[in-house]
Motif scaffolding. Structure first.
Motif, PDB file in Angstrom:
ATOM      1  N   LEU A 150       0.834  -1.205   0.000  1.00 30.90           N
ATOM      2  CA  LEU A 150       0.000   0.000   0.000  1.00 30.90           C
ATOM      3  C   LEU A 150       0.867   1.253   0.000  1.00 30.90           C
ATOM      4  O   LEU A 150       0.602   2.209  -0.733  1.00 30.90           O
ATOM      5  CB  LEU A 150      -0.915  -0.004   1.232  1.00 30.90           C
ATOM      6  N   SER A 151       1.923   1.244   0.817  1.00 32.64           N
ATOM      7  CA  SER A 151       2.829   2.383   0.872  1.00 32.64           C
ATOM      8  C   SER A 151       3.512   2.598  -0.475  1.00 32.64           C
ATOM      9  O   SER A 151       3.670   3.735  -0.939  1.00 32.64           O
ATOM     10  CB  SER A 151       3.870   2.159   1.978  1.00 32.64           C
ATOM     11  N   SER A 152       3.909   1.496  -1.118  1.00 31.74           N
ATOM     12  CA  SER A 152       4.563   1.588  -2.427  1.00 31.74           C
ATOM     13  C   SER A 152       3.606   2.123  -3.490  1.00 31.74           C
ATOM     14  O   SER A 152       3.992   2.924  -4.347  1.00 31.74           O
ATOM     15  CB  SER A 152       5.095   0.212  -2.832  1.00 31.74           C
ATOM     16  N   ILE A 153       2.342   1.690  -3.443  1.00 36.68           N
ATOM     17  CA  ILE A 153       1.342   2.156  -4.406  1.00 36.68           C
ATOM     18  C   ILE A 153       1.126   3.659  -4.260  1.00 36.68           C
ATOM     19  O   ILE A 153       1.032   4.396  -5.246  1.00 36.68           O
ATOM     20  CB  ILE A 153       0.009   1.404  -4.213  1.00 36.68           C
ATOM     21  N   ILE A 154       1.045   4.126  -3.013  1.00 40.36           N
ATOM     22  CA  ILE A 154       0.871   5.556  -2.758  1.00 40.36           C
ATOM     23  C   ILE A 154       2.025   6.345  -3.363  1.00 40.36           C
ATOM     24  O   ILE A 154       1.843   7.368  -4.023  1.00 40.36           O
ATOM     25  CB  ILE A 154       0.779   5.826  -1.240  1.00 40.36           C
ATOM     26  N   LEU A 166      -3.177  -4.412  -6.299  1.00 40.77           N
ATOM     27  CA  LEU A 166      -2.832  -5.534  -5.417  1.00 40.77           C
ATOM     28  C   LEU A 166      -3.113  -6.882  -6.056  1.00 40.77           C
ATOM     29  O   LEU A 166      -2.852  -7.922  -5.438  1.00 40.77           O
ATOM     30  CB  LEU A 166      -3.599  -5.412  -4.091  1.00 40.77           C
ATOM     31  N   GLN A 167      -3.696  -6.855  -7.248  1.00 38.64           N
ATOM     32  CA  GLN A 167      -4.012  -8.086  -7.977  1.00 38.64           C
ATOM     33  C   GLN A 167      -4.884  -9.017  -7.132  1.00 38.64           C
ATOM     34  O   GLN A 167      -4.559 -10.172  -6.896  1.00 38.64           O
ATOM     35  CB  GLN A 167      -2.716  -8.792  -8.405  1.00 38.64           C
ATOM     36  N   MET A 168      -5.993  -8.453  -6.681  1.00 33.90           N
ATOM     37  CA  MET A 168      -6.959  -9.223  -5.894  1.00 33.90           C
ATOM     38  C   MET A 168      -8.368  -8.804  -6.305  1.00 33.90           C
ATOM     39  O   MET A 168      -8.542  -7.924  -7.149  1.00 33.90           O
ATOM     40  CB  MET A 168      -6.747  -8.970  -4.393  1.00 33.90           C
ATOM     41  N   THR A 169      -9.362  -9.420  -5.724  1.00 37.81           N
ATOM     42  CA  THR A 169     -10.742  -9.072  -6.053  1.00 37.81           C
ATOM     43  C   THR A 169     -11.128  -7.755  -5.391  1.00 37.81           C
ATOM     44  O   THR A 169     -10.586  -7.401  -4.338  1.00 37.81           O
ATOM     45  CB  THR A 169     -11.705 -10.170  -5.580  1.00 37.81           C
ATOM     46  N   PRO A 170     -12.084  -7.006  -5.963  1.00 37.22           N
ATOM     47  CA  PRO A 170     -12.561  -5.781  -5.324  1.00 37.22           C
ATOM     48  C   PRO A 170     -13.109  -6.033  -3.916  1.00 37.22           C
ATOM     49  O   PRO A 170     -12.980  -5.179  -3.041  1.00 37.22           O
ATOM     50  CB  PRO A 170     -13.665  -5.294  -6.275  1.00 37.22           C
ATOM     51  N   ARG A 171     -13.676  -7.211  -3.723  1.00 39.17           N
ATOM     52  CA  ARG A 171     -14.201  -7.530  -2.394  1.00 39.17           C
ATOM     53  C   ARG A 171     -13.077  -7.580  -1.357  1.00 39.17           C
ATOM     54  O   ARG A 171     -13.211  -7.056  -0.250  1.00 39.17           O
ATOM     55  CB  ARG A 171     -14.930  -8.872  -2.441  1.00 39.17           C
TER      56      ARG A 171
END
Length: 432
Positions: free
Chosen positions: A367-371, A388-393
């Motif tokens: 998350l820090s890297s994405i920011i 994050l390559q995951m589902t929206p849920r």
């Protein structure tokens, strides 16, 4: 030893720097006349992988190249020292009879100008300085305005705009790199190159996992001996790649292999740790199912430990993922993905946040890297899911937990294009 250096800057300063570097015996230079990002795209980008180092002829060119952000090799620049100003100031004082506060400057910070003046006992009022832009037109207008309003009588510029100013009747002088500043840059280039060579010789361990059973079509014929034969055959298929990276291979478990090499060879094989290595001796389907962790270390033990850290993260990402863990405990990957991230898995700040939530340190580091990568702390669940390559849920669950612990807040809502509930926009507060 011949260090391949790419020189970037205006043509006039390039000639001066090139002539100086030709006096050394350890640099091979290629020059690129560039004054903006369009020039960089046209001339530098096609040659970016051919250079060991890049040298900008001044701080403004350096700023342009840094903001462009498409070079991977180290970028250095020649600084403007006080000596570069002194000779000009003496010439201007003799020719025009003006003091420093009657000169307009660019390409140098106001602080640097004042320091240079104080060192020679010149304590006039602060001069007019513009260093917050490298666009030519605003700089020309700055010097023009100062001259027309009587605030200056002479202009000193670090850009190839002196001829334009002189055509308008403004006495203008171009500031060039001095031998002292070029000598300092050469020393720094040699030091950086030696550091790069040391890094390339660091030990690298690559741990590969592959499910040999899954790719056996006749599962009724499987026996322990047959599986060992299949595994040995697969290991033989890896050998051309092992030779490519000048490594040695060891079986460390069923369907799991460790390749010992150096950072430099793996860096070349993965295009500076941005792509999966091409293991051309394997069928495409097998290559797609290889899960890999690469570890870099100052010792074999450190490299292997880091390789296991990388492999565990690759497993989390899913089969076929490649991750790299460096000696500074930073992680990068998945290699070959458009949304590749670089983050550290060791951080006191992240650890403090982790204790407030059920989220892992790796997730928080991502998350820090994405920011940092996006330059914003605001995300919707769908946007975060993509990174994050995951589902929206799953992304929504993370955002909800951060909101509950005061580490995120809803700052807006956006209406979907079709029917459905408005999507919440969260602002993450991981750096508070």
């Amino acid at each position: 030893m011949s260090i391949k250096v790419g020189l970037i800057g205006p043509h006039d300063s390039l000639q001066i720097v090139r002539e100086y570097l030709q006096k050394t015996n350890d640099f091979t230079c290629s020059t690129f006349t560039c004054i903006d990002e369009q020039d960089l795209e046209k001339y530098v980008l096609p040659q970016k992988s051919q250079m060991d180092l890049w040298l900008c002829t001044g701080p403004i060119t350096y700023k342009i190249v840094q903001e462009w952000g498409k070079l991977e090799a180290p970028i250095l620049h020649i600084q403007i020292h006080g000596t570069a100003l002194y000779s000009l100031l003496l010439k201007i004082a003799y020719t025009h009879g003006v003091t420093a506060d009657q000169i307009s400057f660019d390409a140098i910070t106001k602080e640097d100008v004042l320091i240079a003046l104080q060192q020679v006992g010149m304590t006039e009022h602060a001069p007019r300085v513009k260093s917050d832009t490298f666009d030519f037109e605003p700089l020309i207008q700055f010097h023009r305005t100062c001259f027309e309003q009587g605030l200056s009588k002479v202009a000193i510029t670090g850009h190839p705009i002196d001829a334009i100013l002189r055509e308008e009747g403004i006495p203008a002088y171009r500031i060039f790199p001095t031998e002292i500043s070029m000598e300092s840059a050469v020393s720094e280039m040699r030091r950086v190159y030696e550091t790069l060579q040391f890094k390339k010789s660091q030990i690298a361990v690559q741990i590969i996992e592959y499910d040999v059973v899954m790719h056996e079509q006749d599962t009724t014929a499987l026996t322990t001996q047959h599986l060992h034969d299949v595994e040995r055959q697969f290991m033989q298929q890896l050998m051309p790649y092992v030779k490519q990276v000048q490594g040695s291979i060891l079986t460390i478990g069923f369907g799991r292999y460790a390749i010992f090499s150096t950072r430099g060879f793996l860096q070349d094989a993965t295009e500076n740790f941005s792509q999966k290595a091409e293991v051309s001796s394997l069928p495409v389907q097998q290559l797609e199912d290889l899960t890999c962790g690469i570890g870099i270390g100052r010792s074999a033990q450190e490299a292997e430990v880091n390789a296991w850290h990388a492999l565990m993260q690759s497993r989390t990402n899913g089969k076929g993922s490649w991750m790299v863990c460096f000696d500074d405990r930073s992680m990068t990957g998945p290699l070959g993905e458009a949304q590749q991230l670089t983050y550290s898995y060791s951080s006191q700040q992240i650890e403090a946040i982790r204790q407030k939530t059920s989220l892992s340190a790796v997730t928080l580091q991502k998350l820090s890297s994405i920011i940092h990568k996006r330059g914003t702390e605001q995300f919707s669940a769908n946007e975060l899911a993509q990174y994050l390559q995951m589902t929206p849920r799953s992304a929504r669950r993370i955002l909800n937990e951060l909101e509950m612990t005061g580490l995120a807040k809803v700052v807006a809502e956006e209406s979907p294009r079709q029917t459905g509930r408005p999507r919440k926009i969260y602002q993450l507060q991981l750096n508070d």
